[in-house]
Write a protein that holds these residues in place. Structure first.
Motif, mmCIF file in Angstrom:
data_model
loop_
_atom_site.group_PDB
_atom_site.id
_atom_site.type_symbol
_atom_site.label_atom_id
_atom_site.label_comp_id
_atom_site.label_asym_id
_atom_site.label_seq_id
_atom_site.Cartn_x
_atom_site.Cartn_y
_atom_site.Cartn_z
ATOM 1 N N UNK A 102 -17.083 67.787 103.590
ATOM 2 C CA UNK A 102 -17.185 67.469 105.039
ATOM 3 C C UNK A 102 -16.606 68.248 106.084
ATOM 4 N N UNK A 103 -15.957 69.234 106.037
ATOM 5 C CA UNK A 103 -15.287 70.227 106.806
ATOM 6 C C UNK A 103 -16.612 71.335 106.800
ATOM 7 N N UNK A 104 -17.129 71.650 105.579
ATOM 8 C CA UNK A 104 -18.229 72.644 105.786
ATOM 9 C C UNK A 104 -19.566 72.088 106.442
ATOM 10 N N UNK A 105 -19.657 70.962 106.393
ATOM 11 C CA UNK A 105 -20.617 70.173 106.915
ATOM 12 C C UNK A 105 -20.398 70.446 108.408
ATOM 13 N N UNK B 133 -21.809 73.160 113.868
ATOM 14 C CA UNK B 133 -21.303 74.078 114.733
ATOM 15 C C UNK B 133 -22.452 75.165 114.791
ATOM 16 N N UNK B 134 -22.686 75.802 113.389
ATOM 17 C CA UNK B 134 -23.724 77.169 113.569
ATOM 18 C C UNK B 134 -24.756 76.616 114.087
ATOM 19 N N UNK B 135 -25.416 75.387 113.802
ATOM 20 C CA UNK B 135 -26.570 74.819 114.589
ATOM 21 C C UNK B 135 -26.452 74.872 115.919
ATOM 22 N N UNK B 136 -25.363 74.268 116.461
ATOM 23 C CA UNK B 136 -25.016 74.089 117.957
ATOM 24 C C UNK B 136 -25.073 75.576 118.424
ATOM 25 N N UNK B 137 -24.574 76.503 117.800
ATOM 26 C CA UNK B 137 -24.536 77.925 118.092
ATOM 27 C C UNK B 137 -25.968 78.596 118.493
ATOM 28 N N UNK C 105 -32.703 79.008 110.595
ATOM 29 C CA UNK C 105 -31.487 78.474 110.199
ATOM 30 C C UNK C 105 -31.775 76.747 109.878
ATOM 31 N N UNK C 106 -32.415 76.379 111.167
ATOM 32 C CA UNK C 106 -32.612 74.840 110.810
ATOM 33 C C UNK C 106 -33.475 74.489 109.693
ATOM 34 N N UNK D 119 -23.646 83.707 104.859
ATOM 35 C CA UNK D 119 -24.735 84.388 104.719
ATOM 36 C C UNK D 119 -25.610 84.270 105.595
ATOM 37 N N UNK D 120 -25.635 82.762 106.477
ATOM 38 C CA UNK D 120 -26.346 82.444 107.570
ATOM 39 C C UNK D 120 -25.964 83.252 108.882
ATOM 40 N N UNK D 121 -24.729 83.156 109.140
ATOM 41 C CA UNK D 121 -24.148 83.826 109.971
ATOM 42 C C UNK D 121 -24.318 85.431 109.985
#
Length: 131
Positions: A8-11, A16-20, A55-56, A88-90
């Motif tokens: 849940x935390x990673x989700x 947050x990554x998607x928001x950024x 990313x999406x 990896x995505x960051x």
């Protein structure tokens, strides 16, 4: 659902990554005067847009695999692989923004983590079906 706090935390971090990435596109529109609905214009805007879209595209596949892995394998395994995917995505995003040709290593890390989530999740489901 109390048994999956790590996943849940990673989700939430993935959200947050998607928001950024969305924020970066919005700021790029303003900074480089790219009016909606245009998705081309200044090269720096286009980089931000491609980071967001790519990313999406991967989030849509990764989150279900993360949760299947969490439920059928373990919360810790899913979260660990989720962290690797997120890092990896960051890495991919930062590299792409700096120099698009340098995005490969971050992309590879994310892709391998996604693959591991999918394989582990599928194995967990298969073992449950066979039990």
């Amino acid at each position: 659902m109390n048994d999956f706090p790590l996943s849940a935390g990673i989700t939430l971090l993935i959200v947050l990554l998607m928001f950024w990435t969305a924020y970066e596109v919005g700021m790029g529109r303003k900074r480089y005067d790219v009016k909606a609905p245009a998705v081309t214009g200044h090269p720096m805007f286009e980089r931000a847009y491609r980071v967001q879209m790519n990313t999406l595209e991967w989030v849509v596949m990764t989150l279900p695999c993360l949760w299947v892995c969490a439920v059928f394998v373990s919360d810790a395994v899913a979260a660990g692989l989720g962290v690797v995917w997120l890092l990896g995505r960051v890495w991919y995003a930062l590299a792409y923004r700096r120099e698009p040709s340098s995005r490969g290593p971050g992309f590879l890390v994310g892709a391998l983590a996604f693959g591991a989530l999918g394989v582990a999740g599928a194995a967990g489901v298969a073992l449950r079906l066979l039990a």
